[in-house]
Write a protein that holds these residues in place. Structure first.
Motif: not given
Lengths: 95, 108
Positions: B19-33
Motif C-alpha cells: 500500500a505504501i509503495q502503491e501510494r508513494y512509490g512514484s514520489v519516493l522511488g525507493l526499492p521495494k525492500h
C-alpha cells in the motif's frame, strides 16, 4: 509515545525518507488497518499482534446515575490480541 | 491488488508495504525492500516502547496500554488442574472513538 514521536523516530531511522513523507506513511499504515477492520477483515502482524472485529450482543444496561434501564444496541468493536513475541519482550521472558 | 492470493483478505505486513509503495512509490522511488523495512521499523518502534512499559497513544486510532496483572490461581481448562498464573504485563488496546465508529457503522 504519541503519533508524532513515532513519526520522528522513524524519520531518524530512515534518512532517505523525509519526516513529512514519514508522517503520511504512518497515517497510511493506521488508515489501512482501520480500513481493513471497517470491512470486518482481520489485520495480522507477525511479532506484534492481530486486530480483529468482535461482535457485542445487545443488552439491557443501566444508567449508573439514575438506575434507569437502557437498551444497549448490538455492535461491532475493534479488538487487539497481543502477539506472543511482544508479550515475551514485555515480560523479559525467554521465548 | 498484489496480495489477492491472500484468500482470508487479512491485512498483513506485506499488504502494508504494498500500500505504501502503491501510494508513494512514484514520489519516493525507493526499492521495494525499503518499504518492507519501514513497516518492520514501524512495529519495532511501537514494540520497543511497550517493552519499556510505556503506553503508545495514536490519535484517531487508539491507545496501546501496558497493564500489570498480578498472579492468580487459574485452572488448566483441559485437565481441570489448578496452576499459578504468574504476575505479568499485558498490552490492552483501547480503540479511539473514530476507529470504533468506522468499525461499527450504524444500520438504518
Amino acid at each position: 509515545m504519541t503519533r508524532s514521536e513515532l513519526v520522528h523516530k522513524l524519520a531518524l531511522r530512515f534518512p532517505d525518507i523525509s519526516e513529512d513523507h514519514m508522517e503520511r506513511i504512518v497515517a497510511l499504515i493506521f488508515d489501512e488497518i482501520s480500513g481493513s477492520l471497517a470491512k470486518k477483515n482481520r489485520a495480522e502482524f507477525r511479532n506484534f499482534g492481530a486486530f480483529s472485529v468482535r461482535h457485542r450482543k445487545g443488552r439491557v444496561g443501566r444508567n449508573p446515575r439514575t438506575g434507569a434501564a437502557v437498551k444497549v444496541e448490538e455492535k461491532d468493536i475493534p479488538f487487539f490480541k497481543c502477539g506472543r513475541s511482544l508479550l515475551s519482550s514485555l515480560n523479559q521472558w525467554k521465548s | 491488488m498484489k496480495h489477492d492470493e491472500n484468500k482470508s483478505n487479512a491485512m498483513t505486513r506485506a499488504g502494508l508495504s504494498d500500500a505504501i509503495q502503491e501510494r508513494y512509490g512514484s514520489v519516493l522511488g525507493l526499492p521495494k525492500h525499503r518499504y518492507i523495512d519501514v513497516v518492520d521499523g514501524f512495529f519495532e518502534e511501537i514494540c520497543t516502547r511497550l517493552a519499556q512499559g510505556e503506553d503508545v497513544k495514536i490519535s484517531s486510532f487508539g491507545s496501546f496500554l501496558v497493564n500489570q496483572k498480578s498472579s492468580r490461581i487459574g485452572r488448566n481448562p483441559k485437565t481441570g488442574k489448578e496452576a499459578e498464573i504468574v504476575k505479568r504485563k499485558v498490552v490492552t488496546f483501547r480503540p479511539s472513538h473514530h476507529l470504533k465508529s468506522r468499525v461499527n457503522v450504524k444500520k438504518g
